[in-house]
Design a protein around this motif. Structure first.
Motif, PDB file in Angstrom:
ATOM      1  N   UNK A   1      -2.937  12.754   1.271  1.00 30.80           N
ATOM      2  CA  UNK A   1      -2.567  12.325   2.614  1.00 30.80           C
ATOM      3  C   UNK A   1      -3.775  12.127   3.514  1.00 30.80           C
ATOM      4  N   UNK A   2      -4.858  12.820   3.205  1.00 25.06           N
ATOM      5  CA  UNK A   2      -6.051  12.706   4.051  1.00 25.06           C
ATOM      6  C   UNK A   2      -7.039  11.681   3.522  1.00 25.06           C
TER       7      UNK A   2
ATOM      8  N   UNK B   1       9.476  10.859  14.215  1.00 22.35           N
ATOM      9  CA  UNK B   1       8.666  10.008  13.343  1.00 22.35           C
ATOM     10  C   UNK B   1       9.019   8.539  13.542  1.00 22.35           C
TER      11      UNK B   1
ATOM     12  N   UNK C   1       0.832  -1.204   0.000  1.00 24.03           N
ATOM     13  CA  UNK C   1       0.000   0.000   0.000  1.00 24.03           C
ATOM     14  C   UNK C   1       0.868   1.255   0.000  1.00 24.03           C
TER      15      UNK C   1
ATOM     16  N   UNK D   1      -6.717  10.649  12.501  1.00 26.07           N
ATOM     17  CA  UNK D   1      -6.486  11.984  13.044  1.00 26.07           C
ATOM     18  C   UNK D   1      -7.497  12.153  14.168  1.00 26.07           C
TER      19      UNK D   1
ATOM     20  N   UNK E   1      -6.071   8.951   1.715  1.00 23.85           N
ATOM     21  CA  UNK E   1      -5.320   7.774   1.291  1.00 23.85           C
ATOM     22  C   UNK E   1      -6.146   6.498   1.390  1.00 23.85           C
ATOM     23  N   UNK E   2      -7.024   6.464   2.370  1.00 25.22           N
ATOM     24  CA  UNK E   2      -7.796   5.242   2.603  1.00 25.22           C
ATOM     25  C   UNK E   2      -8.716   4.940   1.427  1.00 25.22           C
TER      26      UNK E   2
ATOM     27  N   UNK F   1       6.352   5.747  14.751  1.00 25.67           N
ATOM     28  CA  UNK F   1       6.002   4.578  13.931  1.00 25.67           C
ATOM     29  C   UNK F   1       6.311   3.295  14.693  1.00 25.67           C
TER      30      UNK F   1
ATOM     31  N   UNK G   1       0.887   4.100  -2.880  1.00 27.56           N
ATOM     32  CA  UNK G   1       0.591   5.493  -2.503  1.00 27.56           C
ATOM     33  C   UNK G   1       1.737   6.411  -2.925  1.00 27.56           C
TER      34      UNK G   1
ATOM     35  N   UNK H   1       0.147  10.458  16.397  1.00 31.06           N
ATOM     36  CA  UNK H   1       0.179  10.719  14.958  1.00 31.06           C
ATOM     37  C   UNK H   1      -0.319  12.124  14.658  1.00 31.06           C
TER      38      UNK H   1
ATOM     39  N   UNK I   1     -11.012  11.083  12.502  1.00 32.70           N
ATOM     40  CA  UNK I   1     -11.029  11.043  11.043  1.00 32.70           C
ATOM     41  C   UNK I   1      -9.987  10.031  10.598  1.00 32.70           C
ATOM     42  N   UNK I   2     -10.443   8.970   9.923  1.00 29.12           N
ATOM     43  CA  UNK I   2      -9.515   7.909   9.531  1.00 29.12           C
ATOM     44  C   UNK I   2      -8.849   8.267   8.215  1.00 29.12           C
ATOM     45  N   UNK I   3      -7.512   8.254   8.184  1.00 31.61           N
ATOM     46  CA  UNK I   3      -6.860   8.560   6.910  1.00 31.61           C
ATOM     47  C   UNK I   3      -6.172   7.338   6.304  1.00 31.61           C
ATOM     48  N   UNK I   4      -5.792   6.383   7.113  1.00 32.20           N
ATOM     49  CA  UNK I   4      -5.264   5.126   6.595  1.00 32.20           C
ATOM     50  C   UNK I   4      -5.797   4.050   7.528  1.00 32.20           C
ATOM     51  N   UNK I   5      -5.773   2.820   7.087  1.00 33.30           N
ATOM     52  CA  UNK I   5      -6.247   1.779   8.005  1.00 33.30           C
ATOM     53  C   UNK I   5      -5.433   1.808   9.294  1.00 33.30           C
TER      54      UNK I   5
ATOM     55  N   UNK J   1       3.745  11.550   2.805  1.00 29.93           N
ATOM     56  CA  UNK J   1       3.899  11.170   4.212  1.00 29.93           C
ATOM     57  C   UNK J   1       3.152   9.874   4.503  1.00 29.93           C
ATOM     58  N   UNK J   2       1.938   9.779   3.998  1.00 30.66           N
ATOM     59  CA  UNK J   2       1.169   8.553   4.224  1.00 30.66           C
ATOM     60  C   UNK J   2       1.939   7.350   3.696  1.00 30.66           C
TER      61      UNK J   2
ATOM     62  N   UNK K   1      -6.619   3.299  -1.159  1.00 32.78           N
ATOM     63  CA  UNK K   1      -6.309   1.934  -0.754  1.00 32.78           C
ATOM     64  C   UNK K   1      -7.517   1.018  -0.904  1.00 32.78           C
TER      65      UNK K   1
ATOM     66  N   UNK L   1      -5.072   4.266  11.291  1.00 35.81           N
ATOM     67  CA  UNK L   1      -4.396   5.543  11.499  1.00 35.81           C
ATOM     68  C   UNK L   1      -5.437   6.655  11.451  1.00 35.81           C
TER      69      UNK L   1
ATOM     70  N   UNK M   1       5.191   7.132   3.250  1.00 36.95           N
ATOM     71  CA  UNK M   1       6.385   6.905   4.046  1.00 36.95           C
ATOM     72  C   UNK M   1       6.017   6.240   5.376  1.00 36.95           C
ATOM     73  N   UNK M   2       4.905   6.659   5.922  1.00 36.38           N
ATOM     74  CA  UNK M   2       4.429   6.082   7.178  1.00 36.38           C
ATOM     75  C   UNK M   2       4.258   4.580   7.019  1.00 36.38           C
ATOM     76  N   UNK M   3       3.585   4.177   5.930  1.00 37.12           N
ATOM     77  CA  UNK M   3       3.330   2.752   5.714  1.00 37.12           C
ATOM     78  C   UNK M   3       4.639   2.002   5.485  1.00 37.12           C
TER      79      UNK M   3
END
Lengths: 480, 106, 503
Positions: A467-468, C177, A330, C73, A470-471, C181, A334, C133, C65-69, A395-396, A474, C71, A398-400
């Motif tokens: 980045x906001x 960061x 993912x 805000x 991203x879900x 993580x 992204x 986060x 507010x979900x931005x990734x699974x 960023x999203x 995915x 994850x 990189x986070x993953x």
């Protein structure tokens, strides 16, 4: 049910040809109209894939093995959507950019149309030979675009690019020939179980040839030599297209082959090797970007570096637990999307700054912060994604990727990512810093039309908003 | 040695020869010819594959035909670019200094 | 989505939107720009007052507010957040007033005010972040939005300061960061919770948790200017005075130290941190910073540089309060978050006034400014006395509780640190006051820009903000025991952090 797949290929073919016949004025308007249409088509396709999973389409009703099958799954739909999303604002930008360069514009629309047709076809192809054809068409159209403005620099860059891309696709084609020799099929769907069942050494050779060829086309370090002059030397809308999309097409194929077709035979060693090349690209590319004195060359080397992040996906996703692999996968996709949007914005912004100041060195852009703040703002926003700072798509991603690296205890990739992030901050701020410097009031400065500035901001914002949301990307990616 | 293998080996040899030429020859015309030799190597291999089972297999034949068309297009584009370079630089080779090297602007 | 959920978002938007609108305005629209600024910041204050009432009555303001699974805000207005948020909003209001006066007639004001609003948005985001986060997102946003403010003047010196600032903060951000993580990998998504959430990972992951703690504190310590990570702060004072004021009092250094508070209290939990032996090193680091900052401040002739070193020292009081185990020290540290903010912003406002009105930048040029600018100097005096810790001013309250906490935790050496630091504070502030009030003026002012008018020493907009914060410095000290004071609020926070300690 209406099927958008063939129209995604036909539409650019049609408008490209019409634009060639009718000239840039009407051709440009037609292109913009058709691009809006294509974006809606891609959106419809995305909805269909989310609702019903993988979609197939047999061209002319023939079907494999004699006919050509089109296939759309999550990954290819993401790529299609990304492509249309980037090209539409760039089309507006190009119309404003090429004002007064009628000669360049004459071939810009047809070549862009053919490029787009090839790219859409590539994402929809479901057999390795058809992919070869689209890959070659894509390369030829891209080379034509690089040579668009003429002059010794661009023509040399185009020639070098052409030779590299031909070498890459020849290696790929040889791999296809070997695969056909072993299995008697070129269809992705048919080949997969065959490879899983039994893969003689010839297949490994074929895989290596195909991947190497594609790596050359993706400009992975150390095969990146052709990219900076080609991307840095082309006119800005073309650079944006090439850096944002064209190299992503070959990367998409590497993903397809690695995780789909050759999944049974890839090894962790090979994955680590790819990762090492990616790390080399990040460090060497960023370092060279930092050393450039010309704005577009800096952005071009940044592409070399960012391609490296894509390849970190392989060691993080190969041979790891399903959860880690998914997060890496993912993150990698992204990153493709985020970099595409951001790099398109960045090249477009660089082009706008060069147009406004009339100088292409970084030292020449002093005062940009006051004169064209909107463009600089867009450049900075795109820079946020490139640096991988929140809240951007980069960023999203990189986070993953970081999460996957930590979970699989491969700390060396973390070091690479962190150092690469800091280096990219260094080269992005090298530009921003210069833009903030004061400049004499007398310095000549060309005002920019609005249609040149707004598309850049739009692209940059898209890379940020990714980045906001991203879900959502995915969920489309995972739909099939 | 089966005929398919002969074709395959000859094709591979042509491919390697062509690749070496494409990379090593400085003259652009030679590079373009070398690319065509590479292509021929691959086509030979495909044709060999097609004859493997008693009756000819039409799929590789179709692929070779398509490949030839693509190669012609690529060759034409390469020749056009080479011609332009000749007009501008007076010689048919890529400027040497930056070949394969990264630009270290300082 | 109900109203309570949207409220944190509205608070953020009330400073974000003005910022974005200002970017789009032409530079000459001064009136409109000031109006938008003031409307935004007033609106924000009103919203916050409403939320404060709610939090006191046990309301929850939380937004997901979900931005990734896995994850999200998360914005959350808990007691700790509601200590920091009103401070930022109130000081933003005053600093904006001040900046309008300060930047009168200078170029690029829309850029300045735009980034100023972004910077406040980032600070509020840091304050209301409900998990690490979210915290990180706004922490980095803060870096990005303050950079243009630091380099605002575009001089060579400003550019260099900006570069150093970025190097430090982005480097710190990278460490942070990695730490975050890693923590997410171990513990999943954790929301800030009173009393901490990581104790469940004991004893399996003890050593990993220690490394993560180190990464987090190192990352946060850069912005909090803990020695040896403080190098950027004295350089960053080349920024215009309102920026320095906001940077030192609320935005950047506070974000760092607030992060430390969050990590120790609401992620690790203070009792768990203590059991991992993580607090002692932090206490030592904070003490070293306190002394080192004060020592360096002694030798600065540039007024803003002296104040900058003083910030380094004073902000570490907060870190020290966090690192001493015991509710009294917590009260002292947390309340200093507010107290240091209002005192330091007073001092920077005054320094800006001297520079803007008379061209006085150095302490050696300050002879007799007290007679020329009595109100400003009076405010400066209140701020300085507060910093030294004279009762009943704000600084005294903080130091008193820190001292009590040190005794409670049986760390008498901390008392010595506090005493030494107070003496040093006196040693670097009193000479300034002496020059200002008692030395006669013998020569002309370096560059008098705003002449005396009808007995008014400088522009109204420059005078009102420092007076307001000086009065606040006295009020929070005098009425420390009232139910609305920061002290009472800090006691409430301490009561919630020590699960077993206080009934």
């Amino acid at each position: 049910m209406f099927d958008p797949m063939p129209w995604l290929i036909l539409s650019p073919l049609i408008w490209a040809t019409l634009a060639f016949v009718h000239g840039p004025g009407r051709g440009g308007r037609l292109a913009v109209a058709c691009l809006i249409l294509q974006l809606s088509l891609a959106a419809i396709l995305a909805q269909q894939v989310i609702a019903g999973g993988v979609r197939m389409y047999a061209v002319g009703g023939w079907g494999a093995p004699l006919g050509i099958d089109l296939m759309a799954d999550g990954l290819s739909t993401v790529m299609l959507l990304l492509t249309q999303t980037i090209v539409l604002p760039l089309a507006f930008y190009a119309r404003a950019y090429f004002v007064g360069h009628a000669n360049s514009l004459r071939y810009f629309w047809p070549l862009t149309g053919y490029l787009l047709a090839a790219m859409n076809a590539l994402f929809l192809s479901s057999d390795v030979f058809n992919i070869y054809v689209t890959l070659e068409l894509l390369g030829l159209a891209a080379v034509g675009l690089v040579a668009l403005v003429g002059g010794a620099g661009p023509i040399t860059a185009a020639m070098r690019y052409l030779l590299a891309t031909l070498l890459g696709s020849s290696a790929y084609l040889l791999g296809v020939a070997l695969l056909y020799g072993v299995y008697g099929s070129v269809s992705l769907v048919a080949l997969k179980p065959l490879i899983a069942a039994d893969a003689p050494a010839t297949v490994s050779l074929a895989a290596a040839l195909m991947l190497l060829g594609l790596m050359l086309k993706t400009a992975l370090f150390p095969f990146h030599f052709w990219l900076p002059p080609a991307h840095g030397g082309a006119p800005a809308p073309v650079s944006a297209l090439l850096s944002a999309l064209v190299i992503k097409a070959s990367f998409y194929l590497i993903l397809r082959l690695w995780f789909d077709l050759f999944a049974p035979i890839v090894s962790i060693t090979a994955a680590q090797l790819l990762g090492a090349l990616g790390a080399g690209a990040i460090l060497w590319g960023s370092f060279l970007a930092l050393r450039q004195t010309h704005l577009k060359m800096l952005v071009a080397y940044s592409t070399v570096a960012q391609v490296g992040y894509l390849f970190l996906l392989f060691p993080l996703a190969t041979g790891m637990s399903a959860e880690v692999a998914e997060s890496a996968w993912q993150g990698g996709v992204l990153q493709v999307v985020a970099h595409g949007l951001a790099k398109a914005a960045m090249f477009a912004a660089a082009g706008a700054m060069i147009t406004a100041t009339g100088r292409d060195e970084i030292s020449g852009i002093a005062g940009v912060a006051t004169r064209i703040p909107l463009t600089l703002f867009a450049f900075a926003l795109a820079g946020v994604t490139i640096m991988g700072l929140p809240p951007s798509g980069g960023f999203a991603a990189k986070w993953l990727l970081l999460g996957a690296a930590l979970a699989s205890e491969q700390w060396w990739w973390i070091v690479v990512m962190v150092v690469g992030g800091l280096l990219s901050a260094a080269y992005v701020f090298k530009v921003l810093r210069q833009a903030f410097l004061p400049v004499e009031e007398t310095a000549s400065f060309q005002l920019l039309p609005r249609m040149l500035e707004w598309p850049i901001l739009l692209l940059a914002l898209a890379s940020l908003v990714l980045g906001l949301v991203g879900i959502e990307v995915l969920s489309l990616l995972g739909a099939a | 040695m089966s005929s398919a293998l002969v074709y395959a080996l000859t094709g591979a040899a042509l491919f390697v020869l062509g690749m070496a030429g494409l990379i090593l020859q400085p003259h652009l015309l030679r590079k373009i010819l070398a690319f065509n030799i590479m292509g021929s190597g691959i086509f030979l291999m495909l044709v060999g594959v097609a004859q493997r089972a008693g009756t000819p297999d039409p799929v590789p034949q179709a692929m070779v035909l398509t490949g030839i068309v693509v190669a012609i297009a690529a060759t034409a584009l390469a020749l056009a670019l080479a011609r332009q370079l000749l007009d501008m630089n007076g010689e048919m080779r890529l400027p040497e200094e930056k070949t394969g090297k990264d630009r270290l602007d300082v | 989505m109900n109203f309570n959920e949207t409220l944190p978002l509205l608070v953020l938007l009330s400073s974000l939107l003005p910022g974005l609108i200002i970017f789009a305005l032409p530079d000459e629209r001064h009136g409109l720009r000031s109006l938008i600024n003031m409307v935004g910041s007033t609106l924000q204050l009103l919203l916050i007052v409403y939320m404060l009432r709610g939090v006191m009555h046990g309301e929850e303001y939380i937004y997901h507010f979900t931005i990734l699974p896995g994850l999200d805000l998360v914005f959350k207005a808990d007691a700790l957040a509601m200590l920091f948020v009103p401070l930022s909003a109130a000081l933003w209001f005053l600093t904006t007033l001040y900046a309008i006066g300060y930047l009168e007639g200078s170029p690029h004001r829309n850029r300045f005010f735009g980034f100023f609003s972004l910077c406040v948005t980032a600070t509020i985001g840091v304050a209301m972040a409900g998990n690490l986060f979210t915290f990180f997102v706004f922490y980095e946003l803060l870096t990005l939005s303050t950079y243009p403010l630091v380099v605002h003047r575009g001089t060579e010196q400003a550019m260099r300061a900006g570069q150093v600032y970025l190097t430090y903060t982005l480097g710190g951000g990278a460490l942070l960061l990695v730490g975050i993580v890693w923590l997410y990998g171990l513990a999943g998504q954790v929301e800030f919770t009173h009393g901490g959430v990581l104790a469940v990972l004991w004893p399996e992951y003890t050593s990993q948790l220690r490394v993560i703690f180190f990464l987090l504190i190192a990352g946060l310590g850069v912005k909090a200017a803990l020695v040896p990570l403080h190098g950027w702060l004295p350089l960053a004072m080349v920024a215009p005075a309102p920026v320095s004021a906001l940077l030192h009092a609320v935005a950047v250094v506070k974000a760092g130290v607030f992060g430390i508070v969050r990590v120790v209290y609401d992620v690790y939990g203070v009792e768990f941190s203590q059991s991992l032996h993580l607090l002692m090193p932090l206490a030592v680091m904070a003490s070293v910073t306190i002394i080192w900052g004060s020592l360096r401040a002694l030798f600065q002739d540039d007024l803003k540089r002296r104040l900058a070193y003083s910030t380094i020292s004073q902000v570490s009081y907060i870190a020290l309060g966090v690192a001493i185990f015991g509710p009294m020290a917590t009260v002292g540290g947390v309340v200093h978050l507010v107290h240091q903010g209002i005192m330091k912003i007073t001092l920077f406002f005054c320094a800006g006034n001297y520079a803007e009105t008379l061209g006085v930048h150095k302490i050696s040029e300050m002879d007799g400014v007290g007679r020329r600018m009595p109100w400003t100097t009076a405010a400066f005096t209140v701020g300085a006395f507060g910093m030294i810790g004279l009762p009943p001013l704000a600084g005294f309250i903080s130091k008193w509780y820190l001292g009590l906490g040190a005794l409670e935790a049986q760390m008498p050496w901390v008392i010595a640190i506090l005493l030494a630091s107070s003496l040093l504070n006196a040693a670097y502030f009193l000479p300034v006051l002496y020059r200002a009030w008692f030395q006669p003026r013998t020569e002309a002012w370096p560059e008098e820009q705003i002449p005396m008018q009808n007995g008014r020493e400088t522009a109204w907009l420059l005078l009102v903000p420092p007076l307001a914060t000086a009065v606040a410095t006295m009020l929070v000290g005098l009425f420390a025991s009232s139910t609305l004071s920061p002290l009472t609020w800090a006691k409430m926070i301490a009561a919630r952090e020590y699960l077993y300690w206080m009934p």
